[in-house]
Design a protein around this motif. Structure first.
Motif, mmCIF file in Angstrom:
data_model
loop_
_atom_site.group_PDB
_atom_site.id
_atom_site.type_symbol
_atom_site.label_atom_id
_atom_site.label_comp_id
_atom_site.label_asym_id
_atom_site.label_seq_id
_atom_site.Cartn_x
_atom_site.Cartn_y
_atom_site.Cartn_z
ATOM 1 N N GLN A 30 0.754 -1.170 0.137
ATOM 2 C CA GLN A 30 -0.025 -0.122 0.171
ATOM 3 C C GLN A 30 0.847 1.291 0.012
ATOM 4 O O GLN A 30 0.309 2.168 -0.293
ATOM 5 N N SER A 31 2.007 1.285 0.432
ATOM 6 C CA SER A 31 3.020 2.143 0.541
ATOM 7 C C SER A 31 3.373 2.787 -0.628
ATOM 8 O O SER A 31 4.048 3.862 -1.084
ATOM 9 N N PHE A 32 3.151 1.868 -1.872
ATOM 10 C CA PHE A 32 3.824 2.359 -3.143
ATOM 11 C C PHE A 32 2.862 3.447 -3.695
ATOM 12 O O PHE A 32 1.854 3.167 -3.677
ATOM 13 N N ASN A 33 3.374 4.099 -4.674
ATOM 14 C CA ASN A 33 2.425 5.069 -5.290
ATOM 15 C C ASN A 33 2.548 4.570 -6.924
ATOM 16 O O ASN A 33 3.807 4.144 -7.310
ATOM 17 N N HIS A 34 1.323 4.433 -7.515
ATOM 18 C CA HIS A 34 1.559 3.464 -8.714
ATOM 19 C C HIS A 34 1.260 4.468 -9.776
ATOM 20 O O HIS A 34 0.957 4.086 -10.912
ATOM 21 N N GLY A 35 2.061 5.662 -9.752
ATOM 22 C CA GLY A 35 1.840 6.376 -10.953
ATOM 23 C C GLY A 35 2.808 6.091 -12.154
ATOM 24 O O GLY A 35 3.743 5.305 -11.672
ATOM 25 N N ALA A 36 2.464 6.267 -13.312
ATOM 26 C CA ALA A 36 3.070 5.505 -14.448
ATOM 27 C C ALA A 36 2.645 6.411 -15.657
ATOM 28 O O ALA A 36 1.456 6.930 -15.949
ATOM 29 N N ILE A 37 3.595 6.269 -16.627
ATOM 30 C CA ILE A 37 3.184 6.829 -17.897
ATOM 31 C C ILE A 37 3.366 5.671 -18.961
ATOM 32 O O ILE A 37 4.284 5.032 -19.251
ATOM 33 N N THR A 74 -10.166 12.334 -9.809
ATOM 34 C CA THR A 74 -9.429 11.445 -10.758
ATOM 35 C C THR A 74 -8.150 10.828 -10.318
ATOM 36 O O THR A 74 -7.450 11.044 -9.582
ATOM 37 N N ARG A 75 -8.030 9.549 -10.918
ATOM 38 C CA ARG A 75 -6.934 8.605 -10.654
ATOM 39 C C ARG A 75 -5.994 8.287 -11.936
ATOM 40 O O ARG A 75 -4.993 8.150 -11.955
ATOM 41 N N ILE A 76 -6.856 8.521 -13.151
ATOM 42 C CA ILE A 76 -6.116 8.166 -14.193
ATOM 43 C C ILE A 76 -6.530 9.308 -15.602
ATOM 44 O O ILE A 76 -7.593 9.606 -15.443
ATOM 45 N N VAL A 77 -5.325 9.564 -16.031
ATOM 46 C CA VAL A 77 -5.550 10.574 -17.035
ATOM 47 C C VAL A 77 -5.244 9.848 -18.487
ATOM 48 O O VAL A 77 -4.041 9.360 -18.474
ATOM 49 N N ALA A 78 -5.984 10.012 -19.583
ATOM 50 C CA ALA A 78 -5.925 9.541 -20.719
ATOM 51 C C ALA A 78 -5.772 10.564 -21.746
ATOM 52 O O ALA A 78 -6.717 11.736 -21.805
ATOM 53 N N ILE A 79 -4.691 10.676 -22.648
ATOM 54 C CA ILE A 79 -4.942 11.661 -23.517
ATOM 55 C C ILE A 79 -4.431 11.168 -24.748
ATOM 56 O O ILE A 79 -3.695 10.258 -25.286
ATOM 57 N N VAL A 99 4.057 17.939 -17.939
ATOM 58 C CA VAL A 99 2.630 17.678 -17.532
ATOM 59 C C VAL A 99 2.632 16.067 -17.022
ATOM 60 O O VAL A 99 1.987 15.882 -15.945
ATOM 61 N N VAL A 100 2.884 15.143 -17.953
ATOM 62 C CA VAL A 100 2.717 14.089 -17.758
ATOM 63 C C VAL A 100 3.619 13.518 -16.635
ATOM 64 O O VAL A 100 3.291 12.630 -15.870
ATOM 65 N N THR A 101 5.006 13.880 -16.729
ATOM 66 C CA THR A 101 5.717 13.584 -15.622
ATOM 67 C C THR A 101 5.237 13.852 -14.459
ATOM 68 O O THR A 101 5.373 13.174 -13.214
ATOM 69 N N VAL A 144 -0.992 7.717 -16.172
ATOM 70 C CA VAL A 144 -1.358 8.671 -17.444
ATOM 71 C C VAL A 144 -1.028 7.604 -18.823
ATOM 72 O O VAL A 144 -0.057 6.928 -18.739
ATOM 73 N N ILE A 145 -2.088 7.376 -19.505
ATOM 74 C CA ILE A 145 -2.139 6.786 -20.740
ATOM 75 C C ILE A 145 -2.444 7.681 -22.089
ATOM 76 O O ILE A 145 -3.218 8.604 -22.108
ATOM 77 N N CYS A 146 -1.158 7.714 -22.779
ATOM 78 C CA CYS A 146 -1.161 8.444 -24.054
ATOM 79 C C CYS A 146 -1.029 7.793 -25.198
ATOM 80 O O CYS A 146 -0.402 6.517 -25.153
ATOM 81 N N ALA A 147 -1.631 8.279 -26.116
ATOM 82 C CA ALA A 147 -1.770 7.745 -27.605
ATOM 83 C C ALA A 147 -1.464 8.745 -28.415
ATOM 84 O O ALA A 147 -2.042 9.904 -28.427
#
Ligand code: ADP
Ligand code: MG
Length: 206
Positions: free
Chosen positions: A6-13, A85-90, A103-105, A114-117
């Motif tokens: 639980q102590s991990f933060n799950h941020g990712a690009i 918001t927990r997830i950002v899709a672009i 911004v995404v970093t 962060v999900i980018c296409a």
């Protein structure tokens, strides 16, 4: 010291890239829908410049659609973020300026997924805008292929069918085709236009 998951933060690009018609938008929509099934709050953004099908929807070539918020510039994404918001899709991320990297970093470092296409290459097969830096900054990259409209092989290039020389030409089946390396061609009328790749990247970044 014990490690608590639980102590991990799950941020990712995450970056989904490839040529036109490769299914980038479909894949973005698939990931967003799975997150929504998991009851995670998602916000979807696209550059305001992309009005091909709909002003506020992200729409795939197979007519799948999902609501999105058009933004003029990358930093507007931070201003529009909601608390839940927990997830950002672009989608169409290649149209943003270099600020998109910051911004995404920032979002990933704060724990957002962060999900980018976006298109990895433009119609000249030159890396598109911020994509090289975005791909390097990503935690996870999926490069997908379309089908070559000449021979049916996997396609990695977007063939422009008109002779317009602007890097951005919004268009669809009448303006672009997916092509494999063998059936892709690009002949600039003026050879001077063909800058060495490093120079071209610098030019696009400015
Ligand atoms: P992208 O966002 O990469 O441009 P989309 O997700 O909008 O792609 O659309 C992918 C869909 O486009 C495919 O599932 C298929 O229905 C359709 N399509 C049309 N032409 C092609 C092609 N040459 N290769 C692959 N798919 C194609
Ligand atoms: Mg798309």
């Amino acid at each position: 010291m014990s490690i608590s998951p639980q102590s991990f933060n799950h941020g990712a690009i995450e970056v989904i890239c490839g040529p036109m018609f490769s299914g980038k938008t479909e894949e973005l929509i698939r990931r967003v829908k799975r997150a929504q099934i998991a009851k995670q709050r998602v916000q979807i953004f696209k550059p305001a410049i992309d009005v091909r099908y709909d002003k506020t929807k992200v729409v795939s070539h197979s007519s799948q659609a999902i609501h999105s918020e058009p933004v003029e510039k990358a930093t507007d994404i931070l201003l529009k973020l909601k608390d839940t918001t927990r997830i950002v899709a672009i989608d169409e991320v290649q149209f943003f300026d270099m600020e998109i990297i910051k911004v995404v970093t920032k979002l990933a470092n704060r724990g957002y997924r962060v999900i980018c296409a976006g298109l990895d290459l433009d119609y000249r097969a030159i890396p598109f805008g911020p994509m090289p830096q975005l791909l390097a900054a990503a935690d996870n990259v999926q490069k997908i292929q379309a089908i070559c409209t000449v021979c049916g092989a996997p396609a990695t290039r977007s063939q422009r069918l008109s002779d317009c020389s602007d890097t951005v030409l919004l268009g669809e089946k009448d303006s672009y085709d997916a092509r494999c390396r063998a059936h892709y061609f690009y002949e600039p009328e003026d050879e001077q236009m063909r800058l060495p790749v490093a120079e071209e990247i610098e030019h696009l970044a400015n």
